[in-house]
Design a protein around this motif. Structure first.
Motif, PDB file in Angstrom:
ATOM      1  N   ASP A   7       0.829  -1.210   0.000  1.00 20.73           N
ATOM      2  CA  ASP A   7       0.000   0.000   0.000  1.00 20.73           C
ATOM      3  C   ASP A   7       0.864   1.261   0.000  1.00 20.73           C
ATOM      4  O   ASP A   7       0.557   2.244  -0.685  1.00 20.73           O
ATOM      5  CB  ASP A   7      -0.937   0.011   1.214  1.00 20.73           C
ATOM      6  CG  ASP A   7      -2.055  -1.010   1.090  1.00 20.73           C
ATOM      7  OD1 ASP A   7      -2.265  -1.539  -0.016  1.00 20.73           O
ATOM      8  OD2 ASP A   7      -2.709  -1.287   2.119  1.00 20.73           O
ATOM      9  N   SER A  46       2.297   1.747  -3.360  1.00 18.22           N
ATOM     10  CA  SER A  46       1.238   2.233  -4.253  1.00 18.22           C
ATOM     11  C   SER A  46       1.021   3.725  -4.062  1.00 18.22           C
ATOM     12  O   SER A  46       0.803   4.475  -5.028  1.00 18.22           O
ATOM     13  CB  SER A  46      -0.076   1.479  -3.988  1.00 18.22           C
ATOM     14  OG  SER A  46       0.033   0.125  -4.353  1.00 18.22           O
ATOM     15  N   GLN A  47       1.096   4.186  -2.801  1.00 19.01           N
ATOM     16  CA  GLN A  47       0.951   5.610  -2.520  1.00 19.01           C
ATOM     17  C   GLN A  47       2.074   6.411  -3.163  1.00 19.01           C
ATOM     18  O   GLN A  47       1.831   7.462  -3.782  1.00 19.01           O
ATOM     19  CB  GLN A  47       0.952   5.833  -1.002  1.00 19.01           C
ATOM     20  CG  GLN A  47       0.721   7.282  -0.591  1.00 19.01           C
ATOM     21  CD  GLN A  47       0.808   7.477   0.914  1.00 19.01           C
ATOM     22  OE1 GLN A  47       0.969   6.526   1.683  1.00 19.01           O
ATOM     23  NE2 GLN A  47       0.715   8.725   1.354  1.00 19.01           N
ATOM     24  N   ARG A  73       3.825   5.541  -5.769  1.00 23.50           N
ATOM     25  CA  ARG A  73       3.613   5.472  -7.217  1.00 23.50           C
ATOM     26  C   ARG A  73       2.538   6.459  -7.660  1.00 23.50           C
ATOM     27  O   ARG A  73       2.688   7.145  -8.673  1.00 23.50           O
ATOM     28  CB  ARG A  73       3.211   4.041  -7.586  1.00 23.50           C
ATOM     29  CG  ARG A  73       2.945   3.796  -9.057  1.00 23.50           C
ATOM     30  CD  ARG A  73       2.347   2.403  -9.260  1.00 23.50           C
ATOM     31  NE  ARG A  73       1.063   2.281  -8.570  1.00 23.50           N
ATOM     32  CZ  ARG A  73       0.422   1.131  -8.372  1.00 23.50           C
ATOM     33  NH1 ARG A  73       0.962  -0.003  -8.774  1.00 23.50           N
ATOM     34  NH2 ARG A  73      -0.732   1.108  -7.751  1.00 23.50           N
ATOM     35  N   THR A  74       1.449   6.558  -6.895  1.00 24.91           N
ATOM     36  CA  THR A  74       0.344   7.449  -7.243  1.00 24.91           C
ATOM     37  C   THR A  74       0.781   8.911  -7.206  1.00 24.91           C
ATOM     38  O   THR A  74       0.451   9.701  -8.102  1.00 24.91           O
ATOM     39  CB  THR A  74      -0.834   7.237  -6.277  1.00 24.91           C
ATOM     40  OG1 THR A  74      -1.297   5.873  -6.402  1.00 24.91           O
ATOM     41  CG2 THR A  74      -1.978   8.178  -6.590  1.00 24.91           C
ATOM     42  N   SER A  94       8.395   7.115 -10.149  1.00 28.59           N
ATOM     43  CA  SER A  94       7.309   6.156 -10.320  1.00 28.59           C
ATOM     44  C   SER A  94       7.844   4.778 -10.708  1.00 28.59           C
ATOM     45  O   SER A  94       7.395   3.751 -10.197  1.00 28.59           O
ATOM     46  CB  SER A  94       6.325   6.646 -11.387  1.00 28.59           C
ATOM     47  OG  SER A  94       5.308   5.689 -11.609  1.00 28.59           O
ATOM     48  N   ARG A 132       7.452   1.273  -8.666  1.00 33.30           N
ATOM     49  CA  ARG A 132       6.881   0.098  -9.319  1.00 33.30           C
ATOM     50  C   ARG A 132       7.832  -1.095  -9.240  1.00 33.30           C
ATOM     51  O   ARG A 132       7.405  -2.235  -9.009  1.00 33.30           O
ATOM     52  CB  ARG A 132       6.561   0.415 -10.787  1.00 33.30           C
ATOM     53  CG  ARG A 132       5.386   1.372 -10.970  1.00 33.30           C
ATOM     54  CD  ARG A 132       5.294   1.883 -12.401  1.00 33.30           C
ATOM     55  NE  ARG A 132       4.347   2.979 -12.502  1.00 33.30           N
ATOM     56  CZ  ARG A 132       3.047   2.839 -12.751  1.00 33.30           C
ATOM     57  NH1 ARG A 132       2.546   1.633 -12.928  1.00 33.30           N
ATOM     58  NH2 ARG A 132       2.256   3.894 -12.807  1.00 33.30           N
ATOM     59  N   ARG A 187       7.787  -2.465  -5.755  1.00 34.10           N
ATOM     60  CA  ARG A 187       6.526  -3.174  -5.516  1.00 34.10           C
ATOM     61  C   ARG A 187       6.548  -4.551  -6.186  1.00 34.10           C
ATOM     62  O   ARG A 187       6.111  -5.554  -5.599  1.00 34.10           O
ATOM     63  CB  ARG A 187       5.354  -2.340  -6.041  1.00 34.10           C
ATOM     64  CG  ARG A 187       4.016  -2.715  -5.421  1.00 34.10           C
ATOM     65  CD  ARG A 187       2.936  -1.702  -5.769  1.00 34.10           C
ATOM     66  NE  ARG A 187       1.725  -1.981  -5.028  1.00 34.10           N
ATOM     67  CZ  ARG A 187       0.803  -2.882  -5.393  1.00 34.10           C
ATOM     68  NH1 ARG A 187       0.978  -3.569  -6.513  1.00 34.10           N
ATOM     69  NH2 ARG A 187      -0.253  -3.095  -4.654  1.00 34.10           N
ATOM     70  N   GLU A 242       2.782  -5.206 -12.596  1.00 35.64           N
ATOM     71  CA  GLU A 242       3.467  -3.978 -12.186  1.00 35.64           C
ATOM     72  C   GLU A 242       4.560  -3.612 -13.190  1.00 35.64           C
ATOM     73  O   GLU A 242       4.714  -2.452 -13.587  1.00 35.64           O
ATOM     74  CB  GLU A 242       4.070  -4.190 -10.800  1.00 35.64           C
ATOM     75  CG  GLU A 242       4.431  -2.929 -10.069  1.00 35.64           C
ATOM     76  CD  GLU A 242       3.212  -2.179  -9.543  1.00 35.64           C
ATOM     77  OE1 GLU A 242       3.199  -0.932  -9.679  1.00 35.64           O
ATOM     78  OE2 GLU A 242       2.287  -2.820  -9.006  1.00 35.64           O
TER      79      GLU A 242
END
Length: 456
Positions: free
Chosen positions: A364, A367-368, A370-371, A382, A386, A389, A405
């Motif tokens: 998570d 992902s945060q 990356r966002t 980014s 990725r 992850r 991913e």
């Protein structure tokens, strides 16, 4: 031994003769405007006319006519930022300006300093009345360039203040293109070196930085060591400690990085504090990895303590970066914190597949990161998030999700993407082969082929 003094003298003479030609080209007013333009990094036509009228008592219309003439000269160019004299000539003519008319030279710099201070006040006013979304990256970059120009112009009147401002600009350079920004800043320092003669530390530092960037690490270490040895406790020492530490063995750099972090905190240098602590976390990772390979339980226990220390520092860094306008710091600290958590989890559980809650927390957080990177258009951060992850998903044997991913990462890669990041993505893809199904192996092969195209 060859004597190069004659060649140097001839070059200086050539520049002196060219300056003579410029100053005598079309009368005294033309020469004044040419010298004035030589100390401006970039200016509009109207600003140059107003600046000339502020400094000299000549008829404003005559000065304006001289401005028009100078701007038509072959050694003057118009850029996106405004008019400027070509960089090869400007420093030589600026030195002539200082020697021929020191009072006007100083006044020009004082006026240009006030112009940049006024621009900074306007930007600060805009920032205070704007939301985070309104005060965007462009405004921050504009502010940084104004701070850099301010440091440049201050060299003509207050070299000590100029040295401080150059250090502050180095630390706060826009992270989106931090290397290029700092290299440009170094050109400003060296252009003003004759005016910064009593500010030895600023010259030493930027020479060290230039050597560092060009891969001359021994020369860089020597310059940074000279700065550290003085033990002044200023901005240059805080940054030099960090850069010097990155040039030595990863395990040996911990002490210097700790000093850099502490000094940065004392001087309220948030950017260097976070980046030095970021490097310190990585150094603890490196030492823990080395200790883990030993056979003694006592050394492995020390490794676990290093990992816990790294996690604590990564958590502090994440908190320190959470409110920064420059979102790249949020991305880097989130990614590093997730990495620290994951290393601790792997060490604690062995087969981390069983640590379902911890796995999801790490995923998570990545992902945060990356966002945030995607929303800010920061491609390389980014890609790093990725890749990390995908590595976590690989470690818990979720190969198909890891491939999802990595396949999404392919869409972001472009001609300017750093090759090292592409190699890391390719390496992660290749590491999936061991646990992959036949269908996933075909996906991996296709991925590797695509990464190879970007690496050719």
């Amino acid at each position: 031994m060859t004597d190069n003094s004659a060649a140097t003298t001839a070059t200086d003479t050539d520049w002196d003769q060219l300056c003579d030609l410029v100053l005598s080209a079309a009368g005294a007013l033309y020469g004044k405007i040419a010298m004035l333009l030589s100390v401006c990094l970039a200016t509009s036509k109207q600003e140059l006319k107003e600046l000339a009228a502020t400094i000299w008592d000549d008829d404003p219309s005559d000065l304006a006519d001289a401005v028009e003439q100078v701007l038509e000269a072959p050694y003057v160019e118009e850029t996106a930022s405004g008019w400027r004299m070509i960089e090869s000539l400007a420093p030589h003519l600026a030195r002539r300006f200082l020697s021929d008319d020191e009072e006007s030279f100083r006044m020009a710099h004082e006026t240009l300093v006030e112009r940049e201070n006024r621009a900074l006040r306007e930007l600060e006013s805009l920032e205070s009345s704007a939301t985070d979304d309104e005060f965007d990256d462009r405004a921050q970059i504009e502010s940084w360039f104004s701070q850099s120009r301010l440091a440049f112009y201050l060299a003509g009147v207050h070299s000590d203040q100029s040295a401080v401002k150059f250090g502050e600009a180095f630390e706060s350079a826009p992270s989106r293109d931090i290397g290029a920004a700092r290299m440009w800043l170094s050109t400003l320092v060296f252009r003003q070196e004759p005016l910064l003669g009593d500010q030895v530390r600023v010259i030493l530092f930027f020479r060290g930085f230039r050597a560092y960037v060009s891969g001359q690490r021994n020369e860089a270490k020597r310059h940074f060591a000279d700065i550290i040895r003085d033990d002044v406790g200023d901005i240059y020492e805080a940054i030099a400690l960090h850069l010097h530490a990155t040039s030595v063995d990863p395990v040996s750099r911990i002490s210097e990085l700790q000093k850099s972090v502490t000094l940065s905190e004392q001087l309220a240098m948030l950017e260097n504090e976070i980046m030095a602590r970021n490097s310190l976390v990585s150094a603890y990772f490196a030492r823990a990895n080395k200790l883990m390979k030993s056979k003694g339980e006592k050394l492995r226990s020390l490794a676990r303590k290093d990992l816990e220390q790294a996690l604590s520092l990564a958590e502090l860094n994440r908190q320190r970066a959470s409110h920064m306008r420059d979102r790249s710091y949020q991305i880097y600290t989130l990614t590093q914190h997730a990495t620290a958590v994951w290393l601790v989890v792997q060490n604690k559980f062995g087969d981390a597949t069983a640590a379902q809650r911890e796995v999801q927390e790490v995923l998570d957080e990545l992902s945060q990161a990356r966002t945030i990177a995607d929303s800010a258009g920061m491609v390389e951060p980014s890609l790093i998030a990725r890749n990390q992850r995908a590595s976590v998903l690989r470690d818990v044997h979720r190969v198909s999700e890891a491939l999802d991913e990595l396949e999404s990462a392919i869409q972001l890669i472009g001609p300017v993407t750093e090759k090292g990041i592409v190699r890391r993505l390719a390496k992660t893809s290749g590491s999936l082969l061991r646990d992959a199904s036949n269908q996933d192996k075909r996906r991996i092969t296709d991925l590797l082929n695509q990464f190879d195209k970007w690496l050719d």
